[in-house]
Design an enzyme around this catalytic site. Sequence first.
Site, mmCIF file in Angstrom:
data_model
loop_
_atom_site.group_PDB
_atom_site.id
_atom_site.type_symbol
_atom_site.label_atom_id
_atom_site.label_comp_id
_atom_site.label_asym_id
_atom_site.label_seq_id
_atom_site.Cartn_x
_atom_site.Cartn_y
_atom_site.Cartn_z
ATOM 1 N N SER A 290 0.782 -1.237 0.000
ATOM 2 C CA SER A 290 0.000 0.000 0.000
ATOM 3 C C SER A 290 0.814 1.288 0.000
ATOM 4 O O SER A 290 1.893 1.375 0.574
ATOM 5 C CB SER A 290 -0.984 0.056 1.169
ATOM 6 O OG SER A 290 -1.720 -1.137 1.263
ATOM 7 N N ASP A 365 7.447 -11.108 18.178
ATOM 8 C CA ASP A 365 8.735 -11.677 18.559
ATOM 9 C C ASP A 365 8.697 -13.183 18.398
ATOM 10 O O ASP A 365 7.673 -13.825 18.673
ATOM 11 C CB ASP A 365 9.085 -11.365 20.017
ATOM 12 C CG ASP A 365 9.802 -10.037 20.179
ATOM 13 O OD1 ASP A 365 10.262 -9.480 19.168
ATOM 14 O OD2 ASP A 365 9.892 -9.555 21.321
#
Length: 835
Positions: A290, A365
């Site tokens: 985008s 993570d």
Amino acid sequence: MARSRSLKHTAWATGAVLVGALVSGTAPAPADTGGQQASGQTPSHAVVIKRDEHGVPHVYADDTRGLFHGFGYTVAEDRLYQLEMARRSGNGTVAEVLGPDFVPVDIATRSNVDPASIRRQLKALSAEDRAMFDGYASGINARLREVRQDPESLLPREFVDNGFEPQAWSGEDVALLWVGLILNRFFSSSAEVANLQLRQDLVAANGEELGGRIYDQLRWTEDPTAPTIVPRADGGAEGGADGGADGGKGATAPRAADLPAISPGAVDDFRTMQGARTGLADPDERPTASYAWALAPEHTAEGVAVLHNGPQQGFYTPSFVSGIGLHGAGYDLTGYTPVGLPAVLFGTNGKIAWGSTVGSLDTNDVYAEQLDPDDPHRYLYDGRYRDMAKRTDLIRVKGADPRHLDVYATEHGFVQSWDEANDRAYTLRTSWRGREIETLVGWAEAAKAQDWEQYLDQASRVSASITWFYADVEGNIGVAGLGRLPRRPAGQDFRFPARGDGTMEWQGSEPFDANPRAYNPTQGYLASWNNQIAPGLRADNANFSQVDRVNEIHGEVAAAGLDGAQIWDVTRTTTRADLNARYFVPMITAAAAGLPADDPRRQAADLLAGWDRQLTTTDGRTYDHPGTTLVRAWLTATARRVLADDLPAHVFARYQSLGYPALTAQGSPGSIRPAPVSAVLWNALSGDRSGVPQTVDFLDGAAPADVVLAGLTDAVADLRARFGEDPDQWRTPVVAHRFSRFNAIGVPWAGSDQPQTPAYLNRGTLDFQVELRPGGVEMCSVAAPGQSGFVAPDGDRAPHSLDQLALFEDFGCKADHLTPGAVDAHLESERTLRY
């Protein structure tokens, strides 16, 4: 037709399998009745649906359930087969209807979703918020009842061809589509395992000290010359600082002893899982989807704020997004959103306009879990081994025996890969886990906002990393980086997997005020093409660099006084740009400037100097100018000269992709950007001027200009050998722009036809522009190939299935109708539903 006729007599309600049943092994839940009362009475609430001349529906209702009932109904009218395959992509039941080839897709989906948590979140919603999910599902079911009554005319051809039937929906299905297909694809990527493998390979080849320095030049953490969405001149952020926005991730140089060893098999398994979930050819990369630009009144010819957004979510037939107008129950919007989502992600409500680009906040993570050598399903945490949580799913497979899938999870998240050689497992932790539904509801209700503060109130509810753009009729523009930022311990290197033993736990999250944002920047505009949002804001999978495609946008919108047509036309030059030429053509022409005029290298450089750096085609077979051929040959040759002697062969192979479009078996690529090698070469050739310290001399003592010229020498020799001495014959074949019949994760959701236009355009799945005049907002858009995806049992396409292709190819747009009067003036059809 005989086959479709027989479907009319099939017991459609039997065999409906909801996700909860697949997860728990219990019997299927009762199908949603779609509003039909148990007593048999016909509900009396009315929903009015009006469609404009492009088939875009506008839904009018008095309450939330009715409004979303109409919304779901219209999507099912246009996209029933795509809805079914989007749902199955989101809940991991594709193999049930398409066979064994899609078992890996189902495994990847189910291995990163917790249906029980989604059910708890839905149950905790207010009745008003829950009505959005249940109303959307009931609208789909209302359409299903119509299809059952007349399958010969209304059953999409794809169901007939694939030999299965659409099933009833529930609000849970709507929620799981959002989680499985959208959050899992766009918001769960991580490069930490790939980073670990890369550093491990470089250290093995060069030793700890040199290998570590080479790694830092390939995967840097901060380049102060990189363009940022929040302008650097505005101080970085309206409410965030570099340290807070970084989420506490200090990037200290690790030692080999601080990082877990990882086996190649564990890396491959992790990449396979991530690739199946994201649909990316390179699963180590994040979706780069985008662009957007917002211009303040002082920057536009008409003195009004303008928002342009081009979400690049891939090119599919039918489009990944569809248009909708919602009017009632606090909503009054016109916009676009991915198929199956009740939240309208892009649009305007007549007071504000909103859109988004993919976020760059690091909300994920990977954890390296140390396993019990005697039991691989126990992991070390807080000084003792704990049992992993386990869920067993049944994956039904068409034409084959069902598969039992054991899904394991630790304190941090679901296991993504196992490393038996090192007694480790790798899990993925995301800050949006447990907040999936809150994130979607916040995004939906942002459409009700009337000003910047109300918009930010809803933005604060969004836990996934996304960049939101804003403009309003008062002339204000803004941008905010959304996502729940974890507070990480100081000793954690954000580039690599964290230790899962309890010593690297998140310490809460940053307040939303720490998220970067800008409101009415002094430069008078905002621009994004998935570049770094603010100085100091880093991510494990993004080498933000001065080499960035957003510079193509800045080069167009920085000029003041653009009118609406000129602002729209920015797409024409930006999306056809050769994204490497801006950086390297000046280097090449400068290096060749002292050569004799008849030297083939000088002639090649002069040819580049006269090129507009656009990938245009007149004949539809080759690009008009040989410049792109020469730049590509130069990049290949220069990368070989600069990097081949410093990197192991298998690592160098990863840096030979140049980032140009290429057709795949599934269609066109969704979003092209400069390849990693371009930024690495730029840094090496910039020397002391590079924003990334060059502690390893990739040029081996040679002057940058000499390396550039040597690359040109190799490139010209190569091209003369391949194409002849006449540079005008050095033409690159055009890559067509194909609209894929596969969805975002590679699941077929249409028939065999894949419409295309002659030349690939690096532009939005949707492009829309809102001009926010105080006396009347205007919006125009294009979402090729068209609004509808319906193909009748006899193979006939709906009238609005391909009617936006020409607009897309010619950079045109269609008017969107924002008011009841405008809708009525362009009315194609109208009907009333009862629910």
